[in-house]
Enzyme design. Structure first.
Site, short mmCIF file in Angstrom:
data_model
loop_
_atom_site.label_atom_id
_atom_site.label_comp_id
_atom_site.label_asym_id
_atom_site.label_seq_id
_atom_site.Cartn_x
_atom_site.Cartn_y
_atom_site.Cartn_z
CD1 TRP A 131 -2.77 1.46 0.54
CD2 TRP A 131 -2.02 1.82 2.63
NE1 TRP A 131 -3.53 2.46 1.09
CE2 TRP A 131 -3.09 2.70 2.37
CE3 TRP A 131 -1.41 1.87 3.87
CZ2 TRP A 131 -3.55 3.62 3.30
CZ3 TRP A 131 -1.87 2.77 4.81
CH2 TRP A 131 -2.92 3.64 4.53
CG ASP A 212 -1.43 -2.35 7.81
OD1 ASP A 212 -2.59 -2.50 8.24
OD2 ASP A 212 -1.13 -1.49 6.97
CE LYS A 247 -9.93 -0.26 4.05
NZ LYS A 247 -9.65 0.34 2.78
N1 PMP Z 1 -3.27 -0.52 5.79
C1 PMP Z 1 -3.68 -1.01 4.63
C2 PMP Z 1 -2.95 -2.16 4.04
C3 PMP Z 1 -4.77 -0.45 3.98
O1 PMP Z 1 -5.16 -0.95 2.81
C4 PMP Z 1 -5.45 0.64 4.56
C5 PMP Z 1 -6.64 1.28 3.92
N2 PMP Z 1 -6.62 1.40 2.58
C6 PMP Z 1 -4.97 1.12 5.78
C7 PMP Z 1 -3.89 0.51 6.38
C8 PMP Z 1 -5.56 2.32 6.48
O2 PMP Z 1 -6.86 2.24 6.79
P1 PMP Z 1 -7.63 3.44 7.47
O3 PMP Z 1 -8.61 3.92 6.45
O4 PMP Z 1 -8.27 2.82 8.65
O5 PMP Z 1 -6.66 4.50 7.83
#
Ligand code: PMP
Length: 397
Positions: A131, A212, A247
């Site tokens: 990401w 994560d 999510k």
């Molecule tokens: N880590 C990963 C791998 C993600 O895909 C995401 C969201 N796209 C996040 C962290 C962060 O999520 P949040 O919207 O809760 O900040």
């Protein structure tokens, strides 16, 4: 003028896509960019369990007083139970400390600040690909980013040998960032046996693992998706977790996540946690209350929890069904490549194997929006758009 010399920052590649999609006037268009779950009707509604919890909160709330720096205690405890298992003795041991955070992103930033300020670590190992915000967050605290191989283009699977070879270079104290489940963007996770090997290697080498966990429940189930983290926790005296409820509770705009640390003993955990609170104090002082109250209300109530788990199962099963149909339709429409790998991937995303040029053609010619890496949000596929999508993909192959 002071501001004249400031150049524009590059736009966010993923969030920018959503804006382009909105502005696209074509009537038949498909957004597979940002990772937001959509139901069979293409909507992202509030989960019924969340609505029920909110009704209770609104009725019972009697103050808007600040939360503590580390947020809501009931939420933090519920988070530890979900991550490590309700009966895990680590929870009573006092070796875990959790602070509510502004989403998983906020938890990652707390982790980055902590590592930079309080440990000797200079390197953070991040999977290639990952990401994009992982790199950006650790660059923001001036850490040195090291890539480890992860994705094998030819097999569309894990480049296990490459991963081990690269991580063998990681030194004691280096941070190794691992996606707990549903790897973003590839959808490929280590097997239980590979997790065990990694945990052993990590403990022997003295890495500082940072998990994560942004998609717990979207892969194979709440418990199954925590396997890697739990194996590491058994083998390590110290590790960090950045987790998110964006999510799995559909609480994207409530910004609910958590930073958790595991220390060798309760005294150390408490002492180190004072530094975490000092970091939070200077970043945003204390978190917002509504989202964490929802999560705590659901996880503390057996009936609401069961309802939420049913809703989560439904999201996961719908994504899995779309994967199956997509692989079948691509074949039916004449794709020469074998797309069976789409069925094997976990979570919201699929690394489709499409090149940046093919992704551009999908957007320009067919109004199908995906990330240029070839990542598609499978949760954006519905019975209404799947045929158009697969026809369009076959045309750009
Ligand atoms: N880590 C990963 C791998 C993600 O895909 C995401 C969201 N796209 C996040 C962290 C962060 O999520 P949040 O919207 O809760 O900040």
């Amino acid at each position: 003028m002071l501001f004249d010399k400031i150049t524009a920052a590059p736009g966010d590649p993923i969030l920018g896509l959503g804006e382009a999609f909105k502005a696209d006037p074509r009537s038949e268009k498909v957004n597979l960019g940002i990772g937001v779950y959509k139901d069979a009707n293409g909507r992202s509604p509030v989960l019924p369990s969340v609505k029920a919890a909110e009704a209770r909160i609104l009725a019972d709330e009697d103050s808007k007083n600040y939360l503590g720096i580390d947020g809501l205690a009931a939420y933090n405890l519920a988070t530890q139970k979900l991550l490590f298992g309700a009966d895990n003795p680590l929870i009573a041991s006092g070796r875990l400390q959790t602070a509510q955070s502004l989403g998983g992103s906020g938890a990652l930033r707390i982790a980055a600040e902590f590592v930079k300020r309080q440990t000797a670590a200079q390197n953070v190992w991040i999977s290639a690909p990952s990401w994009p915000n992982h790199n950006a967050i650790f660059q923001a605290v001036d850490m040195n980013i090291c890539d480890y191989r992860y994705y094998d283009k030819t097999t569309h699977g894990l480049d296990w040998d490459g991963m081990l070879e690269d991580l063998a270079q990681a030194r004691a104290g280096d941070v190794v960032l691992l996606h707990g489940c549903c790897h973003n963007p590839t959808g490929i996770d280590p097997t239980p046996e590979q997790w065990r090997q990694l945990a052993q290697m990590s403990a022997e080498k003295g890495w500082l693992p940072l998990f994560d966990v942004a998609y717990q429940g979207f892969g194979n189930g709440l418990e199954e998706d925590a396997y890697g983290l739990r194996v590491f926790a058994e083998n390590h005296a110290e590790l960090l977790v950045a987790s998110s409820y964006s999510k799995n509770f559909g609480l994207y705009n409530e910004r609910v996540g958590a930073f958790t640390l595991l220390a060798a003993d309760a005294g150390t955990a408490q002492r180190v946690f004072t530094q975490i609170k000092a970091i939070i104090r200077t970043l945003y002082s204390n978190p917002a209350a509504h989202g964490s109250a929802i999560v705590a209300a659901i996880l503390q109530d057996d009936a609401l929890k069961a309802q939420w788990q049913g809703e989560l199962d439904e999201m996961r099963e719908r994504i899995k069904a779309m994967r199956r149909q997509m692989a079948d339709l691509l074949k039916e429409y004449g794709a020469k490549q074998d797309f069976e790998f789409i069925v094997q991937q976990n979570g919201m995303f699929s690394f489709s194997g499409l090149s940046p040029e093919q992704v551009d053609r999908l957007k320009d010619e067919f109004a199908v929006y995906a990330v240029r890496s070839g990542r598609i949000n499978v949760a954006g596929i519905t019975a209404d758009n799947i045929r158009y999508l697969c026809e369009s993909i076959v045309k750009v192959l």
